[in-house]
Design an enzyme around this catalytic site. Structure first.
Site, PDB file in Angstrom:
ATOM      1  N   HIS A 274       0.739  -1.168  -0.169  1.00 46.16           N
ATOM      2  CA  HIS A 274      -0.092  -0.010   0.057  1.00 46.16           C
ATOM      3  C   HIS A 274       0.774   1.334  -0.074  1.00 46.16           C
ATOM      4  O   HIS A 274       0.610   2.230  -0.623  1.00 46.16           O
ATOM      5  CB  HIS A 274      -0.972  -0.008   1.400  1.00 46.16           C
ATOM      6  CG  HIS A 274      -1.900   0.864   1.219  1.00 46.16           C
ATOM      7  ND1 HIS A 274      -3.306   0.694   0.911  1.00 46.16           N
ATOM      8  CD2 HIS A 274      -1.911   2.411   1.470  1.00 46.16           C
ATOM      9  CE1 HIS A 274      -4.089   1.772   0.861  1.00 46.16           C
ATOM     10  NE2 HIS A 274      -3.207   2.848   1.217  1.00 46.16           N
TER      11      HIS A 274
ATOM     12  N   HIS B 239     -10.648   2.309  -1.926  1.00 47.44           N
ATOM     13  CA  HIS B 239     -10.659   1.836  -0.652  1.00 47.44           C
ATOM     14  C   HIS B 239     -11.603   0.523  -0.604  1.00 47.44           C
ATOM     15  O   HIS B 239     -12.929   0.477  -0.119  1.00 47.44           O
ATOM     16  CB  HIS B 239     -11.353   2.791   0.140  1.00 47.44           C
ATOM     17  CG  HIS B 239     -10.827   3.134   1.588  1.00 47.44           C
ATOM     18  ND1 HIS B 239     -11.745   3.601   2.700  1.00 47.44           N
ATOM     19  CD2 HIS B 239      -9.606   2.989   2.000  1.00 47.44           C
ATOM     20  CE1 HIS B 239     -10.702   3.801   3.715  1.00 47.44           C
ATOM     21  NE2 HIS B 239      -9.525   3.277   3.304  1.00 47.44           N
TER      22      HIS B 239
END
Lengths: 801, 241
Positions: free
Chosen positions: A68, A138
């Site tokens: 990430h 997300h």
């Protein structure tokens, strides 16, 4: 590891004498998501330093090295085999994305003001003002808790804008959503705990609504794609555009700057979010990883936003970044990566007492920003925080030690060499791709072509998004000129959205493209996505030579060479198209491990790329909508239609699978766009619409939904270079085609302008009826009332939202 | 010395239409300031001509929209808003501002609750002008369009017939031509008996320029939108006073 041990702040974790298997077990017990290779690299480093890591240090390294935060797959060495030919790619990012942008930077000096190194990329609007755009995903949080996941997804990307430059002002948002079909039979879901697409859709939409509306940032554009492949792992892309005075783009951390934490308090919510989003989902995720989903509070962020923008105007801010994945550890780690600095965790305002050091340092509690402030400005910043009712704390300062040093209640809990922390080992992958040759097919009607069109307009991927669009405040800030629904009746679909930019004479256009149905040919999917985004901006009046792009990839399992192979081919596609259009990438993000371990094996999403675009509209007279405005206009068509039915909406509806995915001739396309822009600048275009899902027939109907005139066209007149057939002429989704309305006074002028390009006047608008009438030579192919077609189109999603 | 006509915008945490409302006020000639609520003092509002409560979500509107703003205003300003009006000042509430004015009791009794659709609704509506003598509405035709964007815009009153009285007595300034949110008698805007306190759900500041209209061929005016004439009306009125 026992829970009790985790709470001792300065505990050392012994790793120096551990075997590979023990290191791997440690990574998994501590939820570090680090590979054995990573753990070994850490082990070697600590052996050199002759000590064991402190617990917090291991957590910081794990967050910093997570997929990430560091995009390690995009920076990996990939041994790629394409149609039997082997190549070695040293970083997809450097080879394809960055290189394209650098090339364009040289050719368009002064256009790109910042790319890739900040929280968002900036382009020049005018002499004083720059605009930026950023999009994030997300996905995992939205799969587990749709409302909170989407809520904080938007909240997070808004903070990216606030943390871009010295604090850009958010001026518009976009949301792009991929769900399973809303009418999916529950019996098709193969595992427990998975939320039905209806629940995901309603939760996500409300999450976006409640954050965006409360922040007062208009949600102006987006897309929704429904496909079974997203049943287990929905995708939620949130993007925000911003503006800033050009002089406030550059920021720097220097010795002596105070580190200030501004915004909400820190709690136990959102622990391990970065590492959680860097692995796949499974049934247990729904039970165990709830703590990784954050809780949003838009008013907290609104207060922080008001305070930051005021502080930037007053010249108080030297540096700013947001607290996102990895929390304070990532934000301060990045901020202090060049200088080093010291932080004091006891200074961090907490939501509840008793948080341990690693919890404070890694918490992903929302609505927090980290600022670098000169000591003489801290007093005024604290005053402003009081005025805007937000919270501010001085938590440390930058020095020139090159070390990230963290203390908690007098104990040192972290002391890491920044250069080690920010150099994660390069990974290696294998990927494989074999091009499938698809032969042309001829689309055939269901009952008749009119019936096919009516059914197509009702399809989930074609029908009106009105029930959802109306839930988003798309007009707050009072700058939305081309709204997501517009035209004479205020409910026609538009391509891009156009926003005024305060204190300037100019406008920006925002558009998106996402075409996962083109998975059978990922290279062409890449080409098509870039083309569609550019096309959407150009039809609204943007200058084709002043467009910047974002790439957001969502991929299933990167360890599967076939899935990674598709990604490589797709990136080649977007790079080739962007280079040909001279449209730079200014920012991007990738999300891997979008698959779900069901009881019957893994379910991966189709490879998905979102290309978002921001284009400059030079002046008000260029702004163009997508709805027919007058009777007695000529309907013009530019671009070539091919029998390209791969992924085609009509082909899917009528179960006629196969055929090639649309290709692109970017050299011809850019000529078309530049010529079209000249026509816009000369005031010849009344309205224009991009041809996309559903092709010519759907585009004509959509333009006609203003009900200002009836439409009659002749299919035989559309430009083509092959034998097309009626079905493909109606529904082909070939790239770089535009349909537009021109006054009959300009017939000569427009024909001359488009000379040498595949251009044709295919029909007219009529005052004596409100039908869509499509002929082929003298034969009527479709004759339907526009109002009937519109009803089909408007009601597709209504029963589900 | 030139006398400026001044408008003040009160800003609560979550107020988010203040900047475009300020732009609209400035475009008709007002001298403006946005005051975060922490800086508001009873003594400071005395020399102001118009106080505006702009749209947004004051304090998040998690409990009844406008409730916390109402309580905070009552605690901090007590009677000074009433005094301000007695001395001839004007008070305008748009959307969330209208909700706050209703809760403060500065407008005839009623409450703005969740739309019958139970949705947030962002769209354009046509309005009937029911108070053409109001300084806010005197420059506007008998029916005109403005955008709305709210989830709680449905006016209800304690006694079902109360709203009819408001219509008869001239408290109702605007009605929706199509009742989109279930409001009693389609009420979209209200004023007090003096006409100095004015609240409406639609957003005039979002239709300042012609280009704000969704239809590029809108022919109501060559430059400005109806919202401009809304703000210009009150400016001209104060100037002539």
């Amino acid at each position: 590891m026992a829970q009790a041990v985790l709470h001792k702040p300065s505990i050392e974790v012994s790793i120096r004498d551990k075997s590979d298997a023990e290191l791997s077990a440690l990574s998994s017990v501590m939820k570090l998501s680090l590979s054995v290779e990573d753990m070994k690299a850490i082990q070697i480093q600590y052996k050199n330093w002759d000590r064991d890591p402190i617990l917090v240090e291991l957590e910081v390294i794990a967050q910093t090295w997570s997929e990430h935060c560091k995009h390690r797959i995009f920076n990996a060495v990939i041994h790629h085999t394409s149609d039997g030919k082997q190549t070695m790619i040293d970083s997809l990012f450097n080879t394809y994305i960055k290189q394209v942008t650098q090339g364009i930077q040289a050719q368009k000096p002064g256009f790109i003001l910042s790319a890739f190194h900040d929280n968002a990329g900036f382009i020049r609007l005018d002499d004083q003002t720059a605009v930026c755009l950023k999009a994030e995903t997300h996905n995992h949080p939205s799969a587990i808790e749709p409302y909170a996941g989407a809520n904080t997804g938007l909240g997070g990307v808004i903070r990216d804008i606030l943390g871009a430059g010295k604090g850009a002002k958010p001026i518009g948002s976009l949301d792009v959503l991929c769900f399973g079909k809303p009418n999916t039979s529950p019996s098709l879901i193969k595992t427990r705990h998975v939320i039905h697409p209806l629940g995901i859709m309603r939760g996500v939409v409300r999450g976006v609504r409640d954050y965006g509306n409360r922040m007062g940032i208009p949600t102006v554009t987006g897309a929704i794609h429904f496909e079974d492949g997203y049943l287990y792992n929905p995708l939620v892309f949130c993007g925000t555009a911003g503006m800033i005075p050009t002089e406030d783009i550059d920021k720097k951390v220097v010795h002596g700057l105070k580190v200030i934490l501004l915004g909400g308090a820190t709690g136990r919510d959102g622990l391990h979010g970065a590492t959680f989003s860097s692995t796949s989902l499974d049934t247990e995720s729904h039970e165990e990883d709830q703590g990784a989903v954050q809780i949003g509070n838009p008013i907290e962020e609104k207060k922080a936003c008001d305070c930051i923008l005021k502080a930037r105007e007053e010249g108080l801010i030297d540096f700013i970044t947001d607290c996102g994945a990895g929390g304070l550890s990532s934000a301060t780690g990045e901020m202090l990566s060049k200088t080093g600095g010291t932080l004091y965790l006891e200074e961090v305002p907490l939501k509840e007492p008793g948080l341990s050091s690693w919890e404070i340092f890694l918490s992903e509690s929302q609505e927090r920003m980290v600022l670098g402030i000169q000591p003489q400005h801290t007093k005024r910043l604290f005053e402003l925080a009081g005025i805007y009712e937000t919270q501010c704390a001085e938590i440390g300062e930058a020095d020139n030690s090159g070390h990230l040093k963290v203390y908690h209640d007098g104990k040192k809990v972290c002391d890491l060499d920044c250069s080690f922390l920010h150099t994660s080992p390069q990974k290696t992958f294998r990927s494989h791709h074999q091009t499938k040759i698809a032969s042309d097919i001829q689309l055939k009607p269901t009952a008749d072509w009119g019936n096919t069109l009516k059914r197509l307009l009702k399809e989930f991927n074609v029908c009106s998004r009105e029930p959802i669009i109306r839930e988003y405040d798309h007009e707050v800030q009072g700058n939305t000129i081309i709204k997501p629904l517009a035209g004479a009746l205020g409910d026609n679909p538009q391509d891009g959205s156009v926003l005024r930019v305060d204190q300037t004479e100019k406008y920006i256009s925002l558009g998106v493209s996402l075409l996962p149905q083109y998975n059978p040919d990922p290279y062409r999917m890449g080409l098509s996505s870039v083309d569609e985004t550019i096309r959407q901006l150009v039809v609204t009046g943007a200058d084709p030579d002043r467009i910047a792009l974002l790439d957001n990839f969502c991929v299933g399992n990167p360890d599967d060479p076939n899935e990674l192979g598709k990604l490589v081919e797709c990136i080649k596609g977007i790079a080739d198209a962007a280079r040909a259009y001279q449209a730079p990438f200014i920012s991007g993000k990738d999300s891997f491990y979008n698959y779900f371990e069901t009881d019957e094996g893994p379910e991966s999403i189709p490879l998905t790329i979102l290309i978002s675009g921001i284009g400059i509209v030079e002046n008000a007279s260029h702004i163009t909508g997508a709805s027919i405005r007058q009777p007695n206009s000529k309907i013009c068509f530019v671009g070539i239609s091919y029998p390209e039915t791969g992924g085609n909406a009509c082909a899917q509806l009528t179960d006629q699978h196969g055929g090639p995915v649309p290709n692109l001739n970017p050299e011809e396309a850019i000529k078309i766009y530049r010529t079209f822009y000249k026509a816009i600048a000369q005031g010849m275009i009344r309205s224009a619409h991009d041809l996309s899902e559903g092709g010519l027939a759907v585009a004509l109907a959509e333009m006609g939904f203003s009900l200002k005139a009836g439409l009659e066209i002749d299919l035989a007149k559309i430009p083509t270079r092959t034998t097309l057939g009626t079905g493909n002429a109606l529904f082909s989704e070939s790239n770089n085609r535009i349909l537009f309305e021109v006054s009959s006074d300009y017939v000569q002028k427009i024909t001359t302008l488009f000379q040498g390009l595949p251009f044709s006047i295919i029909g007219e608008t009529y005052t004596n009826h409100r039908d869509l009438c499509i002929h082929e030579n003298k034969t009527i192919i479709i004759q339907e009332k526009l109002s009937t077609l519109k009803e089909s189109w408007k009601n597709g999603l209504l029963p589900y939202y | 010395m030139e006398k400026w006509i001044t408008a003040i915008l009160l800003k609560f945490p979550g107020t988010n239409c203040d900047e475009e409302t300020e732009r609209a006020l400035q475009s008709v000639g007002f001298k403006t300031e946005i005051w975060p609520f922490t800086l508001v003092e009873p003594t400071r509002i005395k020399n102001v001509d118009l106080i505006v409560l702009a749209g947004g979500f004051s304090y998040g509107d998690y409990i009844m929209a406008g409730k916390l703003a109402q309580l905070n205003i009552q605690q901090k300003l007590q009677n000074s808003l009433n005094e301000f009006c007695h001395q001839g000042g004007f008070l305008l509430g748009i959307c969330n501002g209208f909700q706050i004015l209703m809760r403060l009791g500065l407008l005839p009794q009623g409450s703005l609750i969740s739309n019958t659709t139970h949705r947030f609704m962002c769209q354009w509506v046509e309005l009937n002008n029911k108070a053409q003598q109001s300084p806010f509405l005197k420059g506007l035709p008998s029916s005109f369009e403005l955008p709305i964007a709210h989830a709680e815009g449905r006016l209800v009153t304690q006694a079902p017939k109360q709203a009819e009285t408001y219509l008869k007595e001239g408290n109702v300034t605007l009605t929706y031509t199509q009742n989109i949110n279930g409001s009693a008698y389609s009420i979209a805007g209200m004023q007090d008996a003096s006409g100095q306190v004015f609240g409406l759900m639609p957003h005039p500041e979002r239709f300042l320029y012609k280009e704000h209209h969704y239809d590029p061929d809108w022919a109501g005016d060559s430059e400005w939108g109806w919202g401009y004439y809304f703000f210009k009306g009150i400016y001209d009125h104060i100037e002539a006073m």
